[in-house]
Write a protein that holds these residues in place. Sequence first.
Motif, mmCIF file in Angstrom:
data_model
loop_
_atom_site.group_PDB
_atom_site.id
_atom_site.type_symbol
_atom_site.label_atom_id
_atom_site.label_comp_id
_atom_site.label_asym_id
_atom_site.label_seq_id
_atom_site.Cartn_x
_atom_site.Cartn_y
_atom_site.Cartn_z
ATOM 1 N N THR A 92 -39.064 -14.170 32.883
ATOM 2 C CA THR A 92 -38.255 -12.968 32.687
ATOM 3 C C THR A 92 -36.858 -13.401 32.277
ATOM 4 O OG1 THR A 92 -37.611 -12.883 35.020
ATOM 5 C CG2 THR A 92 -39.531 -11.583 34.374
ATOM 6 N N THR A 93 -36.265 -12.615 31.400
ATOM 7 C CA THR A 93 -34.898 -12.862 30.955
ATOM 8 C C THR A 93 -34.143 -11.540 30.981
ATOM 9 O OG1 THR A 93 -35.559 -12.531 28.660
ATOM 10 C CG2 THR A 93 -35.506 -14.793 29.439
ATOM 11 N N THR A 94 -32.860 -11.616 31.257
ATOM 12 C CA THR A 94 -32.008 -10.430 31.244
ATOM 13 C C THR A 94 -30.911 -10.642 30.219
ATOM 14 O OG1 THR A 94 -32.454 -9.961 33.569
ATOM 15 C CG2 THR A 94 -30.496 -8.949 32.615
ATOM 16 N N GLY A 95 -30.813 -9.693 29.290
ATOM 17 C CA GLY A 95 -29.777 -9.746 28.269
ATOM 18 C C GLY A 95 -28.709 -8.698 28.535
ATOM 19 N N HIS A 96 -27.474 -9.035 28.213
ATOM 20 C CA HIS A 96 -26.337 -8.127 28.382
ATOM 21 C C HIS A 96 -25.880 -7.681 26.992
ATOM 22 C CE1 HIS A 96 -26.001 -9.349 32.608
ATOM 23 N NE2 HIS A 96 -26.435 -10.505 32.147
ATOM 24 N N PHE A 97 -25.716 -6.367 26.813
ATOM 25 C CA PHE A 97 -25.410 -5.825 25.496
ATOM 26 C C PHE A 97 -24.261 -4.831 25.576
ATOM 27 C CE2 PHE A 97 -29.881 -6.853 25.813
ATOM 28 C CZ PHE A 97 -30.067 -7.666 24.707
ATOM 29 N N SER A 98 -23.633 -4.598 24.450
ATOM 30 C CA SER A 98 -22.584 -3.577 24.358
ATOM 31 C C SER A 98 -22.540 -3.045 22.933
ATOM 32 C CB SER A 98 -21.222 -4.156 24.750
ATOM 33 O OG SER A 98 -20.831 -5.158 23.841
ATOM 34 N N GLN A 99 -22.132 -1.791 22.825
ATOM 35 C CA GLN A 99 -21.992 -1.168 21.516
ATOM 36 C C GLN A 99 -20.988 -0.030 21.639
ATOM 37 O OE1 GLN A 99 -25.696 -0.262 19.605
ATOM 38 N NE2 GLN A 99 -24.722 0.800 17.918
ATOM 39 N N THR A 100 -20.262 0.193 20.568
ATOM 40 C CA THR A 100 -19.238 1.231 20.555
ATOM 41 C C THR A 100 -19.854 2.586 20.241
ATOM 42 O OG1 THR A 100 -17.599 -0.379 19.837
ATOM 43 C CG2 THR A 100 -17.078 1.934 19.452
#
Length: 129
Positions: A92-100
């Motif tokens: 399992t992997t956890t990714g961190h994301f962001s967007q305007t």
Amino acid sequence: MHLDGAFRNLGCEVQGEGNKKRHSIFGFGISIAAAGALLNPMHAAAQEFAPGVTCEGRICTNDTDDQYVVLWEVTCMNVVLPPGETVSTVTTTTGHFSQTVAPRSTLSVDTDCPQGTTLSYWITGVQPG
């Protein structure tokens, strides 16, 4: 694929920091489809992260005159059966994301895993952007 061996080694895990906690439970012999169905997040009522900025499910709405950055995390499960092996490897992997999200608009956050199955996602917050 023989998944019993891979799932046999997984147990119950609780991770968290501060008031934010995540629970993941896998049982012996659970299939990928069942795990995805059980752990797929349910759509709850809209949550307000900042005055005028709400998120419901994967959709965030900005009803302000200011731009905001939406932050979220996605946990993915990857199952690989190495050549010549009889037991799959599950990671399992956890990714961190962001967007305007622009003023007076909506944003649909991307919760798809490029490889594997989406186990869970959650919007962790917004900040002025």
